[in-house]
Design a protein around this motif. Sequence first.
Motif, PDB file in Angstrom:
ATOM      1  N   MET A  87       0.847  -1.175   0.000  1.00 25.92           N
ATOM      2  CA  MET A  87       0.000   0.000   0.000  1.00 25.92           C
ATOM      3  C   MET A  87       0.896   1.244   0.000  1.00 25.92           C
ATOM      4  SD  MET A  87      -3.219   0.595   2.561  1.00 25.92           S
ATOM      5  CE  MET A  87      -4.116  -0.922   2.502  1.00 25.92           C
ATOM      6  N   ASP A  88       0.616   2.181  -0.865  1.00 24.48           N
ATOM      7  CA  ASP A  88       1.426   3.399  -0.874  1.00 24.48           C
ATOM      8  C   ASP A  88       0.838   4.445   0.080  1.00 24.48           C
ATOM      9  OD1 ASP A  88      -0.737   4.539  -2.188  1.00 24.48           O
ATOM     10  OD2 ASP A  88       0.305   4.840  -4.080  1.00 24.48           O
ATOM     11  N   HIS A  89       1.523   5.558   0.227  1.00 21.27           N
ATOM     12  CA  HIS A  89       1.108   6.554   1.220  1.00 21.27           C
ATOM     13  C   HIS A  89      -0.247   7.176   0.889  1.00 21.27           C
ATOM     14  CE1 HIS A  89       2.840   9.275  -1.776  1.00 21.27           C
ATOM     15  NE2 HIS A  89       2.188  10.250  -1.184  1.00 21.27           N
ATOM     16  N   ILE A  90      -0.618   7.288  -0.384  1.00 19.85           N
ATOM     17  CA  ILE A  90      -1.921   7.854  -0.745  1.00 19.85           C
ATOM     18  C   ILE A  90      -3.043   6.903  -0.338  1.00 19.85           C
ATOM     19  CG2 ILE A  90      -3.384   8.565  -2.679  1.00 19.85           C
ATOM     20  CD1 ILE A  90      -0.837   9.662  -4.007  1.00 19.85           C
ATOM     21  N   GLU A  91      -2.852   5.617  -0.564  1.00 13.67           N
ATOM     22  CA  GLU A  91      -3.851   4.640  -0.140  1.00 13.67           C
ATOM     23  C   GLU A  91      -3.982   4.617   1.376  1.00 13.67           C
ATOM     24  OE1 GLU A  91      -2.451   1.066  -1.917  1.00 13.67           O
ATOM     25  OE2 GLU A  91      -3.416   1.477  -3.829  1.00 13.67           O
TER      26      GLU A  91
END
Length: 62
Positions: free
Chosen positions: A1-5
Amino acid sequence: MDHIENLTKYIGQFVDELARTGLTDVVISPGSRSTPIAMLMVEHPNIKDWVIIDERSAAFLR
């Protein structure tokens, strides 16, 4: 999961909790910094959104 998610999931849980504890209406004055929370508030089925462009005027909405 990236920081935006991660951020979207975190804010989504925050908005869900606000609705669960009784929040029914929000006043949104669009701006780039408020976009993530504004989008999730608008999409929430239990929250009525009021969009007022000028935040100074929004303070007087009843």
